[in-house]
Scaffold this motif. Structure first.
Motif, PDB file in Angstrom:
ATOM      1  N   ASP A 146     -33.188  21.713 -24.319  1.00 53.38           N
ATOM      2  CA  ASP A 146     -33.215  20.265 -24.088  1.00 53.38           C
ATOM      3  C   ASP A 146     -31.774  19.772 -24.214  1.00 53.38           C
ATOM      4  N   THR A 147     -30.979  20.084 -23.214  1.00 58.04           N
ATOM      5  CA  THR A 147     -29.526  19.960 -23.293  1.00 58.04           C
ATOM      6  C   THR A 147     -29.038  18.555 -23.587  1.00 58.04           C
ATOM      7  N   ILE A 148     -29.740  17.542 -23.077  1.00 55.58           N
ATOM      8  CA  ILE A 148     -29.303  16.165 -23.337  1.00 55.58           C
ATOM      9  C   ILE A 148     -30.258  15.433 -24.284  1.00 55.58           C
ATOM     10  N   GLY A 149     -31.178  16.161 -24.885  1.00 50.73           N
ATOM     11  CA  GLY A 149     -31.985  15.620 -25.976  1.00 50.73           C
ATOM     12  C   GLY A 149     -33.027  14.590 -25.590  1.00 50.73           C
ATOM     13  N   VAL A 150     -33.528  14.645 -24.347  1.00 48.64           N
ATOM     14  CA  VAL A 150     -34.464  13.610 -23.895  1.00 48.64           C
ATOM     15  C   VAL A 150     -35.933  13.993 -24.046  1.00 48.64           C
ATOM     16  N   ALA A 151     -36.231  15.194 -24.473  1.00 45.80           N
ATOM     17  CA  ALA A 151     -37.623  15.638 -24.584  1.00 45.80           C
ATOM     18  C   ALA A 151     -38.382  14.850 -25.648  1.00 45.80           C
ATOM     19  N   THR A 152     -39.674  14.735 -25.443  1.00 49.26           N
ATOM     20  CA  THR A 152     -40.584  14.199 -26.452  1.00 49.26           C
ATOM     21  C   THR A 152     -41.722  15.195 -26.623  1.00 49.26           C
ATOM     22  N   ALA A 153     -42.493  15.018 -27.680  1.00 50.40           N
ATOM     23  CA  ALA A 153     -43.476  16.038 -28.070  1.00 50.40           C
ATOM     24  C   ALA A 153     -44.494  16.345 -26.973  1.00 50.40           C
ATOM     25  N   GLY A 154     -44.969  15.323 -26.295  1.00 49.71           N
ATOM     26  CA  GLY A 154     -45.945  15.555 -25.231  1.00 49.71           C
ATOM     27  C   GLY A 154     -45.363  16.369 -24.087  1.00 49.71           C
ATOM     28  N   HIS A 155     -44.115  16.101 -23.762  1.00 48.43           N
ATOM     29  CA  HIS A 155     -43.422  16.852 -22.706  1.00 48.43           C
ATOM     30  C   HIS A 155     -43.278  18.317 -23.118  1.00 48.43           C
ATOM     31  N   VAL A 156     -42.962  18.543 -24.381  1.00 46.11           N
ATOM     32  CA  VAL A 156     -42.829  19.916 -24.896  1.00 46.11           C
ATOM     33  C   VAL A 156     -44.145  20.658 -24.749  1.00 46.11           C
ATOM     34  N   ARG A 157     -45.225  20.030 -25.186  1.00 45.50           N
ATOM     35  CA  ARG A 157     -46.551  20.683 -25.084  1.00 45.50           C
ATOM     36  C   ARG A 157     -46.909  20.981 -23.638  1.00 45.50           C
ATOM     37  N   ALA A 158     -46.613  20.040 -22.751  1.00 45.17           N
ATOM     38  CA  ALA A 158     -46.974  20.216 -21.340  1.00 45.17           C
ATOM     39  C   ALA A 158     -46.200  21.371 -20.712  1.00 45.17           C
ATOM     40  N   LEU A 159     -44.901  21.477 -21.022  1.00 46.13           N
ATOM     41  CA  LEU A 159     -44.106  22.566 -20.460  1.00 46.13           C
ATOM     42  C   LEU A 159     -44.567  23.913 -21.005  1.00 46.13           C
ATOM     43  N   LEU A 160     -44.812  23.995 -22.288  1.00 51.60           N
ATOM     44  CA  LEU A 160     -45.258  25.262 -22.871  1.00 51.60           C
ATOM     45  C   LEU A 160     -46.606  25.696 -22.291  1.00 51.60           C
ATOM     46  N   SER A 161     -47.508  24.757 -22.116  1.00 50.67           N
ATOM     47  CA  SER A 161     -48.816  25.076 -21.527  1.00 50.67           C
ATOM     48  C   SER A 161     -48.663  25.551 -20.085  1.00 50.67           C
TER      49      SER A 161
END
Length: 314
Positions: free
Chosen positions: A191-206
């Motif tokens: 997350d190079t520019i630090g814009v991720a949020t928890a829901g986005h993290v879960r969605a990408l991992l899934s």
């Protein structure tokens, strides 16, 4: 639930979290690469020795990139022999086949390539299109694997890009799948520019799991630009991630992404994991002492909240 030691959080385990986490310490490479003043080789070597003494078992040592592009790491050949006998994993970044040659000549056992999830960052960082950059990495990964080396693939801009905005999840999945298919042993989602949020993290991992990328091959690399790094880490842990990148003292940014602020501080990560009853093997007191020492070498206080709270230094 365990009674806390003085200066440590009470450990209250939560269901559904891993028992242990491997911290992939990036302070000596990612943390220092963007420093304007040259950090002496002997200081870098002592930093790595201190990090190992604090219990970190994976410490990214340096990058075998051309000195023109990252002058701070021009001393890779001088630094690596000073730390290579430490009983820890010492991965190094190799941008191309020449970088791999240099790393192999010094006996590096673990290497990493630094890919992008976006066209804009591939152009800024590598002066290539996304597909051209992947084609450049393929012979590097193939040769490293032939030589029996462990290979990590970094995927920068996995959540957002300063030129393109939010990065479509399928685009990130495509790059991850390509790196895994060419032979990478593990991937780090940056997350190079630090814009991720928890829901986005879960969605990408899934989405990655659905594309056949196993959770055990993934690590996460969060920046704390918007104060979300620990929340994002917790979301990743809940998904089953057990490798988390962090930088001692919160050092680091990205020379090609001006909006990128420091990495997740290793001390802040250890504090949270201690509170969750998750084992890291890290001695927090020794780590804080190391980060305070490094901050003194750099002439400024550590941005880590835990370092500041427990060292009583502002």
């Amino acid at each position: 639930m365990t009674t806390p030691e003085l200066g440590l959080p009470m450990a209250v385990p939560a269901q559904g979290l891993p028992a242990a986490v491997r911290i992939y310490e990036v302070g000596a490479r990612d943390g220092l690469q963007n420093e304007k003043g040259t950090v002496p080789t002997e200081v870098k070597a002592e930093f790595i020795h201190r990090l190992a003494d604090a219990g970190l078992t994976t410490i990214e040592a340096t990058s075998f990139v051309h000195p023109k592009w990252v002058p701070q790491l021009a001393d890779a050949e001088q630094l690596f022999p000073r730390v290579s006998e430490l009983p820890v994993a010492l991965p190094v970044l190799v941008p191309n086949e020449r970088g791999l040659d240099r790393a192999l000549a010094l006996g590096a056992r673990q290497v990493a390539v630094f890919a992008s999830a976006t066209e804009s960052f591939a152009k800024a960082n590598l002066n290539r299109t996304l597909d051209e950059s992947l084609a450049m990495f393929e012979p590097v990964v193939n040769r490293a694997k032939t030589e029996g080396r462990h290979v990590r693939g970094y995927i920068s801009m996995s959540f957002g890009d300063p030129w393109e905005g939010a990065v479509p999840i399928p685009q990130v999945v495509r790059v991850c799948r390509a790196l895994l298919d060419m032979g990478c042993d593990e991937l780090s989602l940056g997350d190079t520019i630090g814009v991720a949020t928890a829901g986005h993290v879960r969605a990408l991992l899934s989405a990655l799991n659905e594309a056949g990328v196993p959770t055990h091959t993934l690590g996460v690399h969060f920046h704390d630009t918007y104060g979300q790094a620990l929340a994002n880490t917790l979301a990743a842990l809940q998904h089953g991630i057990t490798t988390v990148d962090a930088s001692a003292g919160g050092l680091g940014g990205c020379p090609y992404a001006k909006s990128a602020t420091g990495n997740l501080a290793t001390e802040d990560l250890v504090w949270m994991l201690r509170g969750l009853g998750i084992d890291t093997g890290v001695d927090l007191d020794r780590l804080i002492t190391t980060s305070v020492w490094m901050a003194e070498q750099l002439g400024r206080p550590s941005p880590s909240r835990t370092v500041r709270a427990l060292s009583h230094k502002e």
